[in-house]
Motif scaffolding. Structure first.
Motif, PDB file in Angstrom:
ATOM      1  N   SER A   1       0.809  -1.218   0.000  1.00  0.00           N
ATOM      2  CA  SER A   1       0.000   0.000   0.000  1.00  0.00           C
ATOM      3  C   SER A   1       0.843   1.269   0.000  1.00  0.00           C
ATOM      4  N   ASP A   2       0.237   2.345  -0.475  1.00  0.00           N
ATOM      5  CA  ASP A   2       0.783   3.716  -0.361  1.00  0.00           C
ATOM      6  C   ASP A   2       2.216   3.838  -0.866  1.00  0.00           C
ATOM      7  N   PHE A   3       2.384   3.588  -2.137  1.00  0.00           N
ATOM      8  CA  PHE A   3       3.718   3.673  -2.743  1.00  0.00           C
ATOM      9  C   PHE A   3       4.199   5.132  -2.818  1.00  0.00           C
ATOM     10  N   HIS A   4       3.295   6.030  -3.115  1.00  0.00           N
ATOM     11  CA  HIS A   4       3.654   7.460  -3.266  1.00  0.00           C
ATOM     12  C   HIS A   4       4.925   7.612  -4.094  1.00  0.00           C
ATOM     13  N   TRP A   5       4.902   7.052  -5.294  1.00  0.00           N
ATOM     14  CA  TRP A   5       6.084   7.018  -6.159  1.00  0.00           C
ATOM     15  C   TRP A   5       6.273   8.405  -6.792  1.00  0.00           C
TER      16      TRP A   5
ATOM     17  N   GLY B   1      -3.803   2.127  -3.281  1.00  0.00           N
ATOM     18  CA  GLY B   1      -3.168   3.432  -3.461  1.00  0.00           C
ATOM     19  C   GLY B   1      -2.849   4.068  -2.112  1.00  0.00           C
ATOM     20  N   ASP B   2      -2.084   5.067  -2.107  1.00  0.00           N
ATOM     21  CA  ASP B   2      -1.788   5.942  -3.235  1.00  0.00           C
ATOM     22  C   ASP B   2      -0.584   5.426  -4.033  1.00  0.00           C
ATOM     23  N   PHE B   3      -0.733   5.371  -5.352  1.00  0.00           N
ATOM     24  CA  PHE B   3       0.390   4.966  -6.182  1.00  0.00           C
ATOM     25  C   PHE B   3       1.345   6.131  -6.431  1.00  0.00           C
TER      26      PHE B   3
HETATM   27 FE   FE2 Z   1      -1.262   7.739   1.040  1.00  0.00          FE
END
Ligand code: FE2
Length: 168
Positions: free
Chosen positions: A34-38, A67-69
């Motif tokens: 989850s929550d890669f925030h790439w 997400g967040d991707f």
């Molecule tokens: Fe997030």
């Protein structure tokens, strides 16, 4: 990678009892990332590769990505998706989007397309049956979007269907 924005890789094992689950589906192994925030600031390629290797080592039946991707800009999804394409899963890789993936319809469609090109199925108020009709995987629209509609899934599934859903 910014040390203050990314913690260490952590693995949490959780057993989820599902009422009405058929014996065929007992003991399934699901991995959620989850929550890669790439965005070039937070998650490093090195840590992401370690997370993917750890997931693959668990030989999961299903991989669920929440997400967040991305953080703001959608275009990094293509680079992220190339990494995520190396995820191994017996019955497929499924995803739901987070609020950072849905600042606009254009952004959302870019994220969805990028993930789909990596062989990842994105569920937006949709239901999939990767293990057959006895077990539904429900992916809802982002909780903060105006399209979050769990009632639709509940109506389609009806009361007797065991269901496993994820919200980012
Ligand atoms: Fe997030």
């Amino acid at each position: 990678m910014h040390r203050l924005l990314t913690g260490p890789l952590t693995l949490e094992r959780v057993t989820i009892p599902i009422v009405g689950l058929s014996p065929d589906h007992q003991g399934l192994r699901l991995v959620q990332l989850s929550d890669f925030h790439w965005d070039g600031l937070r998650l490093s390629p090195w840590l992401l590769r370690r997370a993917i290797a750890q997931s693959n080592a668990m030989t999961p039946d299903l991989v669920m990505l929440t997400g967040d991707f991305v953080t703001k800009e959608p275009t990094p999804i293509h680079e992220l998706a190339r990494h995520l394409a190396t995820l191994e899963s017996r019955y497929g890789v499924y995803a739901v989007l987070g609020n950072h993936d849905n600042f606009s319809l254009k952004e959302r469609l870019t994220i969805i397309e990028g993930l789909q090109q990596a062989g990842i199925q994105v569920l937006w108020n949709q239901i999939a049956y990767p293990l057959g009709p006895g077990l539904a995987v429900v992916g809802l629209a982002d909780l903060w979007s105006r399209e979050f509609a769990p009632a639709l899934a509940i109506r389609v599934l009806g009361p007797p269907m065991p269901a496993s859903g994820a919200v980012s």
